[in-house]
Write a protein that holds these residues in place. Structure first.
Motif, PDB file in Angstrom:
ATOM      1  N   ALA A 195       0.819  -1.212   0.000  1.00  0.00           N
ATOM      2  CA  ALA A 195       0.000   0.000   0.000  1.00  0.00           C
ATOM      3  C   ALA A 195       0.857   1.269   0.000  1.00  0.00           C
ATOM      4  N   ALA A 196       1.976   1.261   0.736  1.00  0.00           N
ATOM      5  CA  ALA A 196       2.830   2.453   0.811  1.00  0.00           C
ATOM      6  C   ALA A 196       3.400   2.808  -0.558  1.00  0.00           C
ATOM      7  N   ALA A 197       3.748   1.795  -1.337  1.00  0.00           N
ATOM      8  CA  ALA A 197       4.305   2.027  -2.669  1.00  0.00           C
ATOM      9  C   ALA A 197       3.230   2.028  -3.756  1.00  0.00           C
ATOM     10  N   ASP A 198       2.010   1.618  -3.395  1.00  0.00           N
ATOM     11  CA  ASP A 198       0.922   1.460  -4.357  1.00  0.00           C
ATOM     12  C   ASP A 198       1.385   0.605  -5.527  1.00  0.00           C
ATOM     13  N   ALA A 199       1.955  -0.582  -5.168  1.00  0.00           N
ATOM     14  CA  ALA A 199       2.544  -1.440  -6.192  1.00  0.00           C
ATOM     15  C   ALA A 199       2.376  -2.915  -5.835  1.00  0.00           C
ATOM     16  N   PHE A 200       2.362  -3.744  -6.865  1.00  0.00           N
ATOM     17  CA  PHE A 200       2.285  -5.191  -6.713  1.00  0.00           C
ATOM     18  C   PHE A 200       3.654  -5.801  -6.949  1.00  0.00           C
ATOM     19  N   SER A 201       3.930  -6.916  -6.265  1.00  0.00           N
ATOM     20  CA  SER A 201       5.150  -7.675  -6.513  1.00  0.00           C
ATOM     21  C   SER A 201       4.771  -9.151  -6.557  1.00  0.00           C
ATOM     22  N   PRO A 202       5.415  -9.909  -7.447  1.00  0.00           N
ATOM     23  CA  PRO A 202       5.085 -11.325  -7.564  1.00  0.00           C
ATOM     24  C   PRO A 202       5.616 -12.136  -6.385  1.00  0.00           C
ATOM     25  N   GLU A 203       4.863 -13.145  -6.017  1.00  0.00           N
ATOM     26  CA  GLU A 203       5.264 -14.077  -4.963  1.00  0.00           C
ATOM     27  C   GLU A 203       5.748 -15.347  -5.646  1.00  0.00           C
ATOM     28  N   GLY A 204       6.901 -15.844  -5.256  1.00  0.00           N
ATOM     29  CA  GLY A 204       7.405 -17.106  -5.789  1.00  0.00           C
ATOM     30  C   GLY A 204       7.973 -16.988  -7.177  1.00  0.00           C
ATOM     31  N   THR A 205       8.287 -18.159  -7.706  1.00  0.00           N
ATOM     32  CA  THR A 205       8.813 -18.226  -9.064  1.00  0.00           C
ATOM     33  C   THR A 205       8.078 -19.332  -9.801  1.00  0.00           C
ATOM     34  N   GLY A 206       7.608 -19.021 -10.945  1.00  0.00           N
ATOM     35  CA  GLY A 206       6.923 -20.009 -11.760  1.00  0.00           C
ATOM     36  C   GLY A 206       5.434 -20.056 -11.530  1.00  0.00           C
ATOM     37  N   SER A 207       4.758 -20.699 -12.456  1.00  0.00           N
ATOM     38  CA  SER A 207       3.304 -20.787 -12.417  1.00  0.00           C
ATOM     39  C   SER A 207       2.813 -22.000 -11.641  1.00  0.00           C
ATOM     40  N   ASP A 208       3.748 -22.721 -11.022  1.00  0.00           N
ATOM     41  CA  ASP A 208       3.372 -23.920 -10.272  1.00  0.00           C
ATOM     42  C   ASP A 208       3.275 -23.668  -8.769  1.00  0.00           C
ATOM     43  N   CYS A 209       3.315 -22.400  -8.362  1.00  0.00           N
ATOM     44  CA  CYS A 209       3.377 -22.064  -6.940  1.00  0.00           C
ATOM     45  C   CYS A 209       2.195 -22.583  -6.133  1.00  0.00           C
ATOM     46  N   GLY A 210       1.044 -22.816  -6.731  1.00  0.00           N
ATOM     47  CA  GLY A 210      -0.116 -23.307  -5.991  1.00  0.00           C
ATOM     48  C   GLY A 210      -0.456 -24.759  -6.273  1.00  0.00           C
ATOM     49  N   ALA A 211       0.313 -25.391  -7.141  1.00  0.00           N
ATOM     50  CA  ALA A 211      -0.034 -26.742  -7.586  1.00  0.00           C
ATOM     51  C   ALA A 211      -0.079 -27.759  -6.445  1.00  0.00           C
ATOM     52  N   ALA A 212       0.897 -27.760  -5.565  1.00  0.00           N
ATOM     53  CA  ALA A 212       0.942 -28.756  -4.476  1.00  0.00           C
ATOM     54  C   ALA A 212      -0.255 -28.598  -3.551  1.00  0.00           C
ATOM     55  N   CYS A 213      -0.585 -27.377  -3.192  1.00  0.00           N
ATOM     56  CA  CYS A 213      -1.715 -27.109  -2.303  1.00  0.00           C
ATOM     57  C   CYS A 213      -3.031 -27.566  -2.929  1.00  0.00           C
ATOM     58  N   HIS A 214      -3.193 -27.334  -4.210  1.00  0.00           N
ATOM     59  CA  HIS A 214      -4.450 -27.644  -4.879  1.00  0.00           C
ATOM     60  C   HIS A 214      -4.655 -29.137  -5.106  1.00  0.00           C
ATOM     61  N   THR A 215      -3.637 -29.970  -4.862  1.00  0.00           N
ATOM     62  CA  THR A 215      -3.838 -31.421  -4.971  1.00  0.00           C
ATOM     63  C   THR A 215      -4.782 -31.924  -3.881  1.00  0.00           C
ATOM     64  N   LEU A 216      -5.033 -31.116  -2.854  1.00  0.00           N
ATOM     65  CA  LEU A 216      -5.997 -31.480  -1.814  1.00  0.00           C
ATOM     66  C   LEU A 216      -7.408 -31.607  -2.386  1.00  0.00           C
ATOM     67  N   VAL A 217      -7.665 -30.969  -3.527  1.00  0.00           N
ATOM     68  CA  VAL A 217      -8.995 -31.005  -4.134  1.00  0.00           C
ATOM     69  C   VAL A 217      -8.935 -31.579  -5.557  1.00  0.00           C
ATOM     70  N   THR A 218      -8.179 -32.638  -5.714  1.00  0.00           N
ATOM     71  CA  THR A 218      -8.055 -33.294  -7.016  1.00  0.00           C
ATOM     72  C   THR A 218      -9.418 -33.678  -7.571  1.00  0.00           C
ATOM     73  N   ALA A 219     -10.291 -34.190  -6.718  1.00  0.00           N
ATOM     74  CA  ALA A 219     -11.617 -34.631  -7.158  1.00  0.00           C
ATOM     75  C   ALA A 219     -12.481 -33.482  -7.661  1.00  0.00           C
ATOM     76  N   LYS A 220     -12.122 -32.259  -7.312  1.00  0.00           N
ATOM     77  CA  LYS A 220     -12.868 -31.078  -7.758  1.00  0.00           C
ATOM     78  C   LYS A 220     -12.097 -30.323  -8.841  1.00  0.00           C
ATOM     79  N   ASP A 221     -11.312 -31.071  -9.617  1.00  0.00           N
ATOM     80  CA  ASP A 221     -10.482 -30.499 -10.674  1.00  0.00           C
ATOM     81  C   ASP A 221      -9.567 -29.401 -10.134  1.00  0.00           C
ATOM     82  N   TYR A 222      -9.036 -29.625  -8.930  1.00  0.00           N
ATOM     83  CA  TYR A 222      -8.028 -28.756  -8.310  1.00  0.00           C
ATOM     84  C   TYR A 222      -8.549 -27.367  -7.938  1.00  0.00           C
ATOM     85  N   VAL A 223      -9.863 -27.234  -7.809  1.00  0.00           N
ATOM     86  CA  VAL A 223     -10.474 -25.946  -7.485  1.00  0.00           C
ATOM     87  C   VAL A 223     -11.133 -26.047  -6.112  1.00  0.00           C
ATOM     88  N   PHE A 224     -10.710 -25.199  -5.177  1.00  0.00           N
ATOM     89  CA  PHE A 224     -11.264 -25.199  -3.831  1.00  0.00           C
ATOM     90  C   PHE A 224     -12.678 -24.629  -3.763  1.00  0.00           C
TER      91      PHE A 224
END
Length: 176
Positions: A141-170
């Motif tokens: 908020a102080a800089a009014d700017a966004f910064s990326p978290e992590g590296t790569g587009s797989d940053c949420g893949a491991a977490c989303h395996t918890l909902v494999t039966a729902k096509d990885y969507v919580f």
């Protein structure tokens, strides 16, 4: 110095000052996760339909989906066992909470933007992460700017395996 020259000089000074402001203000659509998704891939997400809301500790979120994903939800996906189609996208906007000073009852309301998360299904680009890609952009908020978290587009893949039966969507599509 003539009035015309002074006016001309003033207009140059104003133009430089305005240009400096424009340069210092971040265009969120230029931010990208290293080796991952770009914020620009989700242009217009602010106008997508609401799927649901969530509350986790001191952060509230609204989950939005693009028209492709909304139509899939309405057709019964993922409950019918079918996967979301390529082009399905979600945005999850998180805000820190604060107590309302105006509501008559104890009410928490959004305060400062915390981050924006994105998901996109693209079986050609992301076959190694079950056809989904993920990105998180933290907001300062102080800089009014966004910064990326992590590296790569797989940053949420491991977490989303918890909902494999729902096509990885919580998030389920909520009745309105």
């Amino acid at each position: 110095m003539s009035m015309l020259r002074v006016a001309s000089l003033l207009s140059v000074v104003v133009a430089v000052m305005l240009a400096g402001r424009a340069i210092s203000a971040q265009d969120k659509y230029t931010v990208q996760v290293p080796d991952g998704l770009a914020f620009s891939e989700f242009r217009g997400y602010e106008n997508w339909e609401i799927v649901s809301v969530s509350l986790a500790e001191n952060v509230m979120a609204v989950i939005l989906a693009n028209p492709v994903m909304i139509e899939a939800y309405k057709s019964g996906i993922p409950g019918n066992g079918k996967p979301f189609p390529d082009g399905s996208k979600t945005a999850k906007i998180h805000w820190k909470l604060k107590k309302s000073t105006e509501a008559p009852a104890s009410t928490s309301v959004p305060d400062v933007l915390h981050d924006v998360d994105f998901m996109v299904r693209d079986s050609k680009r992301f076959p190694n992460t079950n056809n989904w890609a993920y990105a998180q952009f933290n907001y300062d908020a102080a800089a009014d700017a966004f910064s990326p978290e992590g590296t790569g587009s797989d940053c949420g893949a491991a977490c989303h395996t918890l909902v494999t039966a729902k096509d990885y969507v919580f998030t389920a599509y909520q009745k309105k």
